[in-house]
Design an enzyme around this catalytic site. Structure first.
Site, PDB file in Angstrom:
ATOM      1  N   TYR A 162      -8.767 -16.246   1.769  1.00  0.00           N
ATOM      2  CA  TYR A 162      -7.692 -16.532   0.854  1.00  0.00           C
ATOM      3  C   TYR A 162      -7.119 -17.026   2.327  1.00  0.00           C
ATOM      4  O   TYR A 162      -7.534 -16.895   3.611  1.00  0.00           O
ATOM      5  CB  TYR A 162      -6.603 -15.618   1.199  1.00  0.00           C
ATOM      6  CG  TYR A 162      -7.520 -15.022  -0.388  1.00  0.00           C
ATOM      7  CD1 TYR A 162      -7.754 -15.224  -1.365  1.00  0.00           C
ATOM      8  CD2 TYR A 162      -7.531 -14.209  -0.287  1.00  0.00           C
ATOM      9  CE1 TYR A 162      -8.079 -14.654  -2.886  1.00  0.00           C
ATOM     10  CE2 TYR A 162      -8.533 -12.953  -0.773  1.00  0.00           C
ATOM     11  CZ  TYR A 162      -8.657 -13.364  -2.352  1.00  0.00           C
ATOM     12  OH  TYR A 162      -9.173 -12.992  -3.522  1.00  0.00           O
ATOM     13  N   THR A 220       4.299  -2.081  -1.192  1.00  0.00           N
ATOM     14  CA  THR A 220       5.427  -0.820  -1.513  1.00  0.00           C
ATOM     15  C   THR A 220       6.442  -2.036  -1.426  1.00  0.00           C
ATOM     16  O   THR A 220       7.271  -1.107  -1.392  1.00  0.00           O
ATOM     17  CB  THR A 220       5.352   0.209  -0.241  1.00  0.00           C
ATOM     18  OG1 THR A 220       5.598  -0.805   0.898  1.00  0.00           O
ATOM     19  CG2 THR A 220       4.020   0.852  -0.264  1.00  0.00           C
TER      20      THR A 220
END
Length: 316
Positions: free
Chosen positions: A168, A231
């Site tokens: 990426y 998270t």
């Protein structure tokens, strides 16, 4: 009466936001940051973790995901994997540079793009580039880490967040893609002496330049690993977590200084940044692997046979 009215307004706002976001996902930069770890000033609503997956359809994994992070690491569930090799850290032999920020939610260090830190090996099949160093810490010494160990929290947790540079172009693309993110996580403990990197990082003002050697990666080959999520919203399930079996240390004074950091602008009511943690999420059918050698070795995952591993010790 005023408290009841404020609560009623919050509920109405939540319902309206839910139906609007269900029809059209929120994509603006402002709304991407419209979340919090805990309640903010009375009279305003910003979604806390229990609402993350409800207020924005683009964040639905926060509510319905099956591989969410953080987790409570139960040592009885860890599986010894002899094929987990040591993690490799590549800095090119150079000192790094970066800028430290108070983002309102974290103390964050963003490294310069000129001199980069890459990791590979261990459970990783690709090379990952360091994107950010992020601190989580609590208002009390008994909690502050996102991950728990047999139900026990630590004063804080340092997360070194990397993206897959082989597949990426940048972090944003990697964060929502398979095998996109690798997070090296290190528990913080209190001591009279502290980590050299954290000394430089925590003795600076809110936004500052900092030069550093990448000595935050502990000199140990032992760790545990599992597949999980980012998270913070949108909670993409693209993260390989590597929790190192060696803590780093801060002093009580440094921890006190962290707790004096505000999560909002100076002209507003002071709100401590502490307790900036997401609650632990269900493990479900995932495996927690480790290269820490147990008295009994070798089993495939998943397997329901009982195994009594040695205690996952945070070595000094």
């Amino acid at each position: 009466y005023e408290k009841v009215w404020n609560l009623f307004l919050k509920i109405i706002l939540l319902i309206q936001t839910f139906f609007v976001s269900a029809a059209q996902p929120i994509t603006s930069k402002l709304d991407e940051g419209w979340w919090a770890y805990k309640d903010v000033v009375q009279g305003s609503f910003v979604p806390v973790p229990s609402f993350w997956g409800l207020v924005n359809s683009a964040w639905n994994l926060c509510a319905i995901g099956k591989r969410q992070s953080p987790i409570d690491i139960e040592t009885s569930h860890m599986i010894f994997d002899p094929y987990l090799t040591p993690l490799k850290v590549n800095t090119g032999g150079r000192k790094m540079g970066g800028t430290m920020y108070n983002t309102g939610k974290h103390v964050s260090l963003r490294p310069d793009k000129a001199h980069l830190v890459n990791i590979s090996g261990g459970p990783l099949g690709y090379s990952y580039r360091l994107e950010e160093v992020r601190l989580h810490f609590g208002s009390e010494d008994a909690h502050g880490s996102e991950h728990l160990l047999n139900g026990q929290g630590f004063p804080g947790e340092v997360q070194l967040i990397h993206y897959n540079q082989d597949l990426y172009a940048n972090y944003s693309e990697a964060a929502k893609s398979p095998h996109g993110i690798a997070v090296v996580s290190i528990f913080i403990k209190l001591s009279e002496n502290s980590n050299a990197f954290l000394n430089r990082m925590l003795n600076r003002d809110t936004i500052t330049r900092i030069n550093y050697k990448p000595d935050l990666y502990p000199d140990t080959t032992r760790y545990i690993t599992y597949e999980g999520s980012i998270t913070i919203p949108p909670c993409y399930e693209t993260s390989t977590w590597i929790l190192v079996n060696k803590p780093i240390y801060v002093t009580q004074m440094q921890m006190h200084s962290l707790r004096l950091l505000s999560q909002n602008e100076p002209y507003k009511i002071f709100l401590s940044m502490s307790d900036n943690t997401r609650p632990t999420q269900p493990l479900l059918q995932r495996c927690i692997r480790t290269n820490i050698n147990f008295s009994k070795q070798g089993r495939d995952c998943p397997n329901n046979r009982a195994l009594r591993p040695q205690w996952f010790r945070l070595t000094t």
